[in-house]
Enzyme design. Sequence first.
Site, PDB file in Angstrom:
ATOM      1  N   GLU A 115       8.641  -3.821   2.375  1.00  0.00           N
ATOM      2  CA  GLU A 115       7.601  -4.473   3.186  1.00  0.00           C
ATOM      3  C   GLU A 115       6.243  -4.333   2.505  1.00  0.00           C
ATOM      4  O   GLU A 115       6.031  -3.402   1.722  1.00  0.00           O
ATOM      5  CB  GLU A 115       7.544  -3.747   4.526  1.00  0.00           C
ATOM      6  N   ASP A 116       5.341  -5.220   2.822  1.00  0.00           N
ATOM      7  CA  ASP A 116       3.980  -5.084   2.301  1.00  0.00           C
ATOM      8  C   ASP A 116       3.173  -4.062   3.106  1.00  0.00           C
ATOM      9  O   ASP A 116       2.520  -3.203   2.544  1.00  0.00           O
ATOM     10  CB  ASP A 116       3.254  -6.436   2.258  1.00  0.00           C
ATOM     11  N   ASP A 146       1.907  -2.238  10.348  1.00  0.00           N
ATOM     12  CA  ASP A 146       0.652  -2.247  11.111  1.00  0.00           C
ATOM     13  C   ASP A 146       0.967  -1.752  12.534  1.00  0.00           C
ATOM     14  O   ASP A 146       1.104  -0.551  12.747  1.00  0.00           O
ATOM     15  CB  ASP A 146       0.114  -3.682  11.060  1.00  0.00           C
ATOM     16  N   PHE A 167      -8.645  -4.463   7.404  1.00  0.00           N
ATOM     17  CA  PHE A 167      -7.819  -5.616   7.038  1.00  0.00           C
ATOM     18  C   PHE A 167      -7.818  -5.749   5.523  1.00  0.00           C
ATOM     19  O   PHE A 167      -8.868  -5.894   4.900  1.00  0.00           O
ATOM     20  CB  PHE A 167      -8.307  -6.906   7.704  1.00  0.00           C
ATOM     21  N   ARG A 196      -3.802 -13.863  -1.784  1.00  0.00           N
ATOM     22  CA  ARG A 196      -2.567 -13.143  -2.108  1.00  0.00           C
ATOM     23  C   ARG A 196      -2.512 -12.723  -3.571  1.00  0.00           C
ATOM     24  O   ARG A 196      -1.896 -11.736  -3.919  1.00  0.00           O
ATOM     25  CB  ARG A 196      -1.348 -14.042  -1.881  1.00  0.00           C
TER      26      ARG A 196
HETATM   27  P1  IMP Z   1       3.034  -5.400  12.371  1.00  0.00           P
HETATM   28  O1  IMP Z   1       1.815  -5.388  13.236  1.00  0.00           O
HETATM   29  O2  IMP Z   1       3.426  -4.011  11.944  1.00  0.00           O
HETATM   30  O3  IMP Z   1       4.154  -6.128  13.050  1.00  0.00           O
HETATM   31  O4  IMP Z   1       2.667  -6.185  11.050  1.00  0.00           O
HETATM   32  C1  IMP Z   1       2.830  -7.566  11.028  1.00  0.00           C
HETATM   33  C2  IMP Z   1       2.409  -8.236   9.767  1.00  0.00           C
HETATM   34  O5  IMP Z   1       1.013  -8.446   9.867  1.00  0.00           O
HETATM   35  C3  IMP Z   1       2.601  -7.522   8.436  1.00  0.00           C
HETATM   36  O6  IMP Z   1       3.894  -7.612   7.896  1.00  0.00           O
HETATM   37  C4  IMP Z   1       1.605  -8.311   7.594  1.00  0.00           C
HETATM   38  O7  IMP Z   1       2.187  -9.508   7.158  1.00  0.00           O
HETATM   39  C5  IMP Z   1       0.503  -8.592   8.582  1.00  0.00           C
HETATM   40  N1  IMP Z   1      -0.617  -7.646   8.393  1.00  0.00           N
HETATM   41  C6  IMP Z   1      -0.897  -6.532   9.083  1.00  0.00           C
HETATM   42  N2  IMP Z   1      -2.005  -5.940   8.630  1.00  0.00           N
HETATM   43  C7  IMP Z   1      -2.440  -6.700   7.604  1.00  0.00           C
HETATM   44  C8  IMP Z   1      -3.559  -6.599   6.689  1.00  0.00           C
HETATM   45  O8  IMP Z   1      -4.386  -5.671   6.732  1.00  0.00           O
HETATM   46  N3  IMP Z   1      -3.666  -7.596   5.765  1.00  0.00           N
HETATM   47  C9  IMP Z   1      -2.773  -8.629   5.676  1.00  0.00           C
HETATM   48  N4  IMP Z   1      -1.719  -8.758   6.502  1.00  0.00           N
HETATM   49  C10 IMP Z   1      -1.549  -7.790   7.449  1.00  0.00           C
HETATM   50 MG    MG Z   2       4.829  -8.541   5.975  1.00  0.00          MG
END
Ligand code: IMP
Ligand code: MG
Length: 184
Positions: free
Chosen positions: A101-102, A105, A158, A171
């Site tokens: 995963e990247d 969050d 962010f 990206r």
């Molecule tokens: P989640 O809130 O853990 O479900 O994360 C959902 C998705 O939000 C991640 O997989 C990213 O694609 C995107 N995301 C969350 N935080 C960031 C950030 O700081 N920069 C870019 N994308 C983010």
């Molecule tokens: Mg992601």
Amino acid sequence: MKTSFHMMYSQKEVENRIRELAAQISSDYQNVTEDDPLLALCTLRGAVFFFTDLVRALSVPCEVDFLKVHSYTEGTRPVGAPVFDLGEDIVLKNRHVLIVEDIIDTGATMDAMLDLFRMKDPADIRICSLLDKPDRRLPKYQDTIHADYLGFKIPDQFVIGWGLDYDGKYRLLKDIMYLEFHKD
Ligand code: IMP
Ligand code: MG
């Protein structure tokens, strides 16, 4: 809204950390073989550059596959549940699965992904994430969602670059940077 960019981790720092992660993963998966290789799953699109660097630095047998994750966002915040596109239905039965995963969050995406994958009967599942924002984790995921392998733990900022986007942009930035939003 005006935005400004600030350096968080340079390309060099990220590359070094990926090498360390690959060494750690390779040492933990000594038991995989050419007949029973690791299955590394890349979550598109954000993890793509992290993924390709990571899997090429592994020294254990590894297959790769890809799934597309759509988290619909308004600005920097996700709206609604994530949607997964597994392509031609990836077979996970009895496989050693490593989700790449990247960023983790709130934890909602990873939680939904684990639910989906566990139904497919893998031998085991681990998570490798380039970034984690633990301060943003929803309370219900506090104890359940964490990365087995983590690049960097970061504050509630962010971030963009190294595959991460803001509304589809940035990206391809080679460093990981964070955005500051200014009211004008
Ligand atoms: P989640 O809130 O853990 O479900 O994360 C959902 C998705 O939000 C991640 O997989 C990213 O694609 C995107 N995301 C969350 N935080 C960031 C950030 O700081 N920069 C870019 N994308 C983010
Ligand atoms: Mg992601």
